[in-house]
Design an enzyme around this catalytic site. Structure first.
Site, PDB file in Angstrom:
ATOM      1  N   THR A  15       0.887  -1.404   0.762  1.00  0.00           N
ATOM      2  CA  THR A  15       0.155   0.540   0.222  1.00  0.00           C
ATOM      3  C   THR A  15       0.515   0.530   0.126  1.00  0.00           C
ATOM      4  O   THR A  15       2.124   0.959   0.226  1.00  0.00           O
ATOM      5  CB  THR A  15      -1.255  -0.006   1.094  1.00  0.00           C
ATOM      6  OG1 THR A  15      -0.393  -0.102   2.116  1.00  0.00           O
ATOM      7  CG2 THR A  15      -1.817  -1.186   0.986  1.00  0.00           C
ATOM      8  N   ASP A  16       0.218   2.453   0.021  1.00  0.00           N
ATOM      9  CA  ASP A  16       0.738   3.854  -0.526  1.00  0.00           C
ATOM     10  C   ASP A  16       0.618   4.629   0.619  1.00  0.00           C
ATOM     11  O   ASP A  16      -0.126   3.989   1.998  1.00  0.00           O
ATOM     12  CB  ASP A  16       0.509   4.281  -1.589  1.00  0.00           C
ATOM     13  CG  ASP A  16      -1.342   4.515  -1.644  1.00  0.00           C
ATOM     14  OD1 ASP A  16      -1.710   4.825  -0.968  1.00  0.00           O
ATOM     15  OD2 ASP A  16      -1.074   4.659  -2.819  1.00  0.00           O
ATOM     16  N   GLN A  17       1.119   5.939   0.833  1.00  0.00           N
ATOM     17  CA  GLN A  17       0.434   6.783   2.224  1.00  0.00           C
ATOM     18  C   GLN A  17      -1.026   6.537   1.634  1.00  0.00           C
ATOM     19  O   GLN A  17      -1.430   7.220   3.093  1.00  0.00           O
ATOM     20  CB  GLN A  17       1.181   8.242   1.874  1.00  0.00           C
ATOM     21  CG  GLN A  17       1.666   8.249   3.019  1.00  0.00           C
ATOM     22  CD  GLN A  17       2.472   9.693   2.802  1.00  0.00           C
ATOM     23  OE1 GLN A  17       2.648  10.412   1.689  1.00  0.00           O
ATOM     24  NE2 GLN A  17       3.314  10.044   4.572  1.00  0.00           N
ATOM     25  N   VAL A  20      -4.025   2.344   0.298  1.00  0.00           N
ATOM     26  CA  VAL A  20      -4.962   1.736  -1.250  1.00  0.00           C
ATOM     27  C   VAL A  20      -2.982   1.010  -1.645  1.00  0.00           C
ATOM     28  O   VAL A  20      -1.794   1.342  -1.678  1.00  0.00           O
ATOM     29  CB  VAL A  20      -5.339   2.622  -1.675  1.00  0.00           C
ATOM     30  CG1 VAL A  20      -6.460   3.438  -1.532  1.00  0.00           C
ATOM     31  CG2 VAL A  20      -4.758   3.684  -2.375  1.00  0.00           C
TER      32      VAL A  20
END
Length: 145
Positions: A15-17, A20
């Site tokens: 996931t990203d920041q 997601v």
């Protein structure tokens, strides 16, 4: 057509920041889907590589629809979209934990000799794979493996 289904537990590292799944990870998931489909057809891609044949991506497309989030189970559906005896295009759908369509995509491949990168005819060199691909495309719509 035969549709292979692979479940993936979304890991935090994917996931990203924003929490997601980072877009490039879907390409890895597409590879997992292809491998699953090939196994469902009774073959092993690693065995082909041992024989000096590889199958590079020559085109890839992905359309992002809904997010997939950490902690969800993603479902990757994979099928053979097009096949002409030389090139194969796989189709993909990724569903998020709510069962919503998160991604649609395709990847196009050609088999080549590893040492020269010269294309080979799947139809001629791997007639069993050729027949399995044709049969997978002919199976009644929606049949899942």
């Amino acid at each position: 057509m035969l549709i292979s289904t692979k479940e993936i537990e979304v890991r935090y590292a994917e996931t990203d920041q924003m929490g997601v799944v980072y877009h490039a990870n879907y390409l890895i998931w597409m590879e997992l889907g292809r491998t699953s489909l090939i196994q469902d057809l009774g073959f092993n891609y690693a065995e082909m590589e041992k024989e000096g044949i590889i199958s590079p991506v020559i085109d890839i497309q992905a359309s992002y629809k809904q997010p997939v989030r950490y902690g969800q189970q993603a479902v990757i559906k994979t099928w053979i979209e097009e096949y002409d005896g030389l090139r194969v295009t796989y189709g993909y759908e990724v569903l998020n934990g709510s069962g919503e369509l998160a991604l649609t995509g395709t990847s196009r491949h050609v088999c080549v000799k590893k040492e020269s990168f010269r294309p080979i005819s799947i139809k001629r060199v791997y007639p069993d794979w050729h027949e399995a691909y044709l049969n997978a495309m002919k199976q009644p719509a929606g049949q899942e493996g």
